[in-house]
Design a protein around this motif. Sequence first.
Motif, PDB file in Angstrom:
ATOM      1  N   ALA A   1       0.839  -1.216   0.000  1.00  0.00           N
ATOM      2  CA  ALA A   1       0.000   0.000   0.000  1.00  0.00           C
ATOM      3  C   ALA A   1       0.866   1.255   0.000  1.00  0.00           C
ATOM      4  O   ALA A   1       0.588   2.211  -0.739  1.00  0.00           O
ATOM      5  CB  ALA A   1      -0.956  -0.008   1.184  1.00  0.00           C
ATOM      6  N   ALA A   2       1.912   1.252   0.799  1.00  0.00           N
ATOM      7  CA  ALA A   2       2.819   2.406   0.829  1.00  0.00           C
ATOM      8  C   ALA A   2       3.510   2.578  -0.526  1.00  0.00           C
ATOM      9  O   ALA A   2       3.650   3.703  -1.018  1.00  0.00           O
ATOM     10  CB  ALA A   2       3.852   2.244   1.937  1.00  0.00           C
ATOM     11  N   PHE A   3       3.933   1.476  -1.120  1.00  0.00           N
ATOM     12  CA  PHE A   3       4.553   1.534  -2.439  1.00  0.00           C
ATOM     13  C   PHE A   3       3.587   2.127  -3.461  1.00  0.00           C
ATOM     14  O   PHE A   3       3.969   2.960  -4.291  1.00  0.00           O
ATOM     15  CB  PHE A   3       5.007   0.138  -2.883  1.00  0.00           C
ATOM     16  CG  PHE A   3       5.396   0.067  -4.330  1.00  0.00           C
ATOM     17  CD1 PHE A   3       6.582   0.626  -4.763  1.00  0.00           C
ATOM     18  CD2 PHE A   3       4.558  -0.530  -5.260  1.00  0.00           C
ATOM     19  CE1 PHE A   3       6.940   0.582  -6.105  1.00  0.00           C
ATOM     20  CE2 PHE A   3       4.911  -0.576  -6.601  1.00  0.00           C
ATOM     21  CZ  PHE A   3       6.102  -0.018  -7.023  1.00  0.00           C
ATOM     22  N   GLN A   4       2.332   1.718  -3.412  1.00  0.00           N
ATOM     23  CA  GLN A   4       1.341   2.196  -4.377  1.00  0.00           C
ATOM     24  C   GLN A   4       1.170   3.714  -4.326  1.00  0.00           C
ATOM     25  O   GLN A   4       0.802   4.328  -5.327  1.00  0.00           O
ATOM     26  CB  GLN A   4      -0.001   1.503  -4.157  1.00  0.00           C
ATOM     27  CG  GLN A   4      -0.045   0.083  -4.663  1.00  0.00           C
ATOM     28  CD  GLN A   4       0.151   0.015  -6.170  1.00  0.00           C
ATOM     29  OE1 GLN A   4      -0.428   0.772  -6.943  1.00  0.00           O
ATOM     30  NE2 GLN A   4       0.996  -0.910  -6.586  1.00  0.00           N
ATOM     31  N   GLN A   5       1.453   4.329  -3.187  1.00  0.00           N
ATOM     32  CA  GLN A   5       1.354   5.785  -3.074  1.00  0.00           C
ATOM     33  C   GLN A   5       2.453   6.494  -3.865  1.00  0.00           C
ATOM     34  O   GLN A   5       2.354   7.687  -4.124  1.00  0.00           O
ATOM     35  CB  GLN A   5       1.411   6.206  -1.604  1.00  0.00           C
ATOM     36  CG  GLN A   5       0.258   5.679  -0.770  1.00  0.00           C
ATOM     37  CD  GLN A   5      -1.091   6.141  -1.297  1.00  0.00           C
ATOM     38  OE1 GLN A   5      -1.305   7.317  -1.564  1.00  0.00           O
ATOM     39  NE2 GLN A   5      -2.003   5.195  -1.477  1.00  0.00           N
ATOM     40  N   THR A   6       3.507   5.770  -4.242  1.00  0.00           N
ATOM     41  CA  THR A   6       4.647   6.375  -4.937  1.00  0.00           C
ATOM     42  C   THR A   6       4.563   6.243  -6.451  1.00  0.00           C
ATOM     43  O   THR A   6       5.441   6.736  -7.158  1.00  0.00           O
ATOM     44  CB  THR A   6       5.981   5.756  -4.468  1.00  0.00           C
ATOM     45  OG1 THR A   6       6.075   4.395  -4.946  1.00  0.00           O
ATOM     46  CG2 THR A   6       6.107   5.785  -2.954  1.00  0.00           C
ATOM     47  N   VAL A   7       3.526   5.565  -6.957  1.00  0.00           N
ATOM     48  CA  VAL A   7       3.409   5.332  -8.398  1.00  0.00           C
ATOM     49  C   VAL A   7       2.066   5.818  -8.923  1.00  0.00           C
ATOM     50  O   VAL A   7       1.082   5.846  -8.191  1.00  0.00           O
ATOM     51  CB  VAL A   7       3.600   3.838  -8.751  1.00  0.00           C
ATOM     52  CG1 VAL A   7       4.980   3.350  -8.350  1.00  0.00           C
ATOM     53  CG2 VAL A   7       2.532   2.964  -8.137  1.00  0.00           C
ATOM     54  N   ASP A   8       2.051   6.210 -10.198  1.00  0.00           N
ATOM     55  CA  ASP A   8       0.780   6.591 -10.828  1.00  0.00           C
ATOM     56  C   ASP A   8       0.597   5.943 -12.196  1.00  0.00           C
ATOM     57  O   ASP A   8      -0.390   6.160 -12.869  1.00  0.00           O
ATOM     58  CB  ASP A   8       0.639   8.107 -10.937  1.00  0.00           C
ATOM     59  CG  ASP A   8       1.664   8.761 -11.834  1.00  0.00           C
ATOM     60  OD1 ASP A   8       2.513   8.052 -12.430  1.00  0.00           O
ATOM     61  OD2 ASP A   8       1.657  10.001 -11.942  1.00  0.00           O
ATOM     62  N   THR A   9       1.576   5.140 -12.594  1.00  0.00           N
ATOM     63  CA  THR A   9       1.541   4.476 -13.893  1.00  0.00           C
ATOM     64  C   THR A   9       1.977   3.029 -13.706  1.00  0.00           C
ATOM     65  O   THR A   9       2.900   2.753 -12.951  1.00  0.00           O
ATOM     66  CB  THR A   9       2.492   5.188 -14.885  1.00  0.00           C
ATOM     67  OG1 THR A   9       2.152   6.578 -14.946  1.00  0.00           O
ATOM     68  CG2 THR A   9       2.408   4.578 -16.270  1.00  0.00           C
ATOM     69  N   LEU A  10       1.308   2.118 -14.410  1.00  0.00           N
ATOM     70  CA  LEU A  10       1.651   0.703 -14.357  1.00  0.00           C
ATOM     71  C   LEU A  10       1.967   0.201 -15.753  1.00  0.00           C
ATOM     72  O   LEU A  10       1.341   0.625 -16.723  1.00  0.00           O
ATOM     73  CB  LEU A  10       0.468  -0.132 -13.847  1.00  0.00           C
ATOM     74  CG  LEU A  10       0.179  -0.174 -12.361  1.00  0.00           C
ATOM     75  CD1 LEU A  10      -0.358   1.142 -11.863  1.00  0.00           C
ATOM     76  CD2 LEU A  10      -0.801  -1.282 -12.072  1.00  0.00           C
ATOM     77  N   ILE A  11       2.920  -0.716 -15.821  1.00  0.00           N
ATOM     78  CA  ILE A  11       3.197  -1.448 -17.048  1.00  0.00           C
ATOM     79  C   ILE A  11       3.204  -2.918 -16.672  1.00  0.00           C
ATOM     80  O   ILE A  11       3.989  -3.345 -15.820  1.00  0.00           O
ATOM     81  CB  ILE A  11       4.546  -1.055 -17.681  1.00  0.00           C
ATOM     82  CG1 ILE A  11       4.577   0.431 -18.015  1.00  0.00           C
ATOM     83  CG2 ILE A  11       4.804  -1.900 -18.929  1.00  0.00           C
ATOM     84  CD1 ILE A  11       5.914   0.926 -18.537  1.00  0.00           C
ATOM     85  N   TRP A  12       2.301  -3.667 -17.279  1.00  0.00           N
ATOM     86  CA  TRP A  12       2.165  -5.090 -17.000  1.00  0.00           C
ATOM     87  C   TRP A  12       2.201  -5.868 -18.295  1.00  0.00           C
ATOM     88  O   TRP A  12       1.871  -5.348 -19.354  1.00  0.00           O
ATOM     89  CB  TRP A  12       0.821  -5.385 -16.329  1.00  0.00           C
ATOM     90  CG  TRP A  12       0.716  -5.056 -14.892  1.00  0.00           C
ATOM     91  CD1 TRP A  12       1.678  -4.524 -14.081  1.00  0.00           C
ATOM     92  CD2 TRP A  12      -0.427  -5.240 -14.071  1.00  0.00           C
ATOM     93  NE1 TRP A  12       1.183  -4.374 -12.805  1.00  0.00           N
ATOM     94  CE2 TRP A  12      -0.108  -4.802 -12.778  1.00  0.00           C
ATOM     95  CE3 TRP A  12      -1.701  -5.729 -14.298  1.00  0.00           C
ATOM     96  CZ2 TRP A  12      -0.999  -4.856 -11.716  1.00  0.00           C
ATOM     97  CZ3 TRP A  12      -2.592  -5.780 -13.246  1.00  0.00           C
ATOM     98  CH2 TRP A  12      -2.245  -5.348 -11.970  1.00  0.00           C
ATOM     99  N   GLY A  13       2.531  -7.140 -18.177  1.00  0.00           N
ATOM    100  CA  GLY A  13       2.362  -8.053 -19.290  1.00  0.00           C
ATOM    101  C   GLY A  13       0.898  -8.467 -19.382  1.00  0.00           C
ATOM    102  O   GLY A  13       0.148  -8.372 -18.407  1.00  0.00           O
ATOM    103  N   ARG A  14       0.491  -8.934 -20.554  1.00  0.00           N
ATOM    104  CA  ARG A  14      -0.914  -9.293 -20.754  1.00  0.00           C
ATOM    105  C   ARG A  14      -1.346 -10.468 -19.890  1.00  0.00           C
ATOM    106  O   ARG A  14      -2.445 -10.485 -19.339  1.00  0.00           O
ATOM    107  CB  ARG A  14      -1.189  -9.596 -22.230  1.00  0.00           C
ATOM    108  CG  ARG A  14      -2.682  -9.759 -22.513  1.00  0.00           C
ATOM    109  CD  ARG A  14      -2.963 -10.348 -23.869  1.00  0.00           C
ATOM    110  NE  ARG A  14      -2.196 -11.533 -24.159  1.00  0.00           N
ATOM    111  CZ  ARG A  14      -2.467 -12.750 -23.677  1.00  0.00           C
ATOM    112  NH1 ARG A  14      -3.479 -12.933 -22.868  1.00  0.00           N
ATOM    113  NH2 ARG A  14      -1.701 -13.777 -23.994  1.00  0.00           N
ATOM    114  N   LYS A  15      -0.491 -11.467 -19.723  1.00  0.00           N
ATOM    115  CA  LYS A  15      -0.863 -12.615 -18.889  1.00  0.00           C
ATOM    116  C   LYS A  15      -1.083 -12.193 -17.443  1.00  0.00           C
ATOM    117  O   LYS A  15      -1.985 -12.703 -16.773  1.00  0.00           O
ATOM    118  CB  LYS A  15       0.190 -13.718 -18.969  1.00  0.00           C
ATOM    119  CG  LYS A  15       0.205 -14.444 -20.285  1.00  0.00           C
ATOM    120  CD  LYS A  15       1.265 -15.540 -20.283  1.00  0.00           C
ATOM    121  CE  LYS A  15       1.369 -16.213 -21.622  1.00  0.00           C
ATOM    122  NZ  LYS A  15       2.462 -17.200 -21.652  1.00  0.00           N
TER     123      LYS A  15
END
Length: 181
Positions: free
Chosen positions: A41-55
């Motif tokens: 949760a704390a980590f999520q506060q530091t990001v605003d963009t995600l890059i994921w693989g499709r799977k």
Amino acid sequence: MLYRKVILYIAMSLDGYIAKDEDNLDFLSVVEVPGEDYGYAAFQQTVDTLIWGRKTYDKVLSFGIDFPHKNKKCYVLSSSKTGHDENVEYYNGDIKNLIEQIRQKDGKNIYCDGGGELVYELLRHSLIDQMIISVIPHLVGNGVRLFKDKLPEQALKLTQSVTFPSGLVQLGYEKNSKGAV
């Protein structure tokens, strides 16, 4: 404009797998403890963009829950899908160009998570600034490896090592001054 770090935040088995065969993630439950999120949760506060693989994206959707990152810009790398859905934009271009485009805009850091192909491409192009890897005390034996063979040699600097009562060990690494992650 602040530099937007590309951060790999991922869990793997002690023997280096991020999923078992057929993208099975049940080994992650070995460390499930009520109320413990291992800093997610704390980590999520530091990001605003995600890059994921499709799977990885498809696996999250298979859990039958609301997409947990509706408040963030999400890119899913896919060679077969284009356009967007209600949660993500599909991307099938050069990963270096995508990272460059994202970094040209003000914002927080960029969160990358599975799968193995995405991690390979990011490391191959020296695009990861920081890694946070949670090591699960479980030997999987086969499946999807976090690190593929034939990566370029890369020196890292250990920035964090945290152990938890569940047996999970969380390791943090950054690029060192002599090279890429």
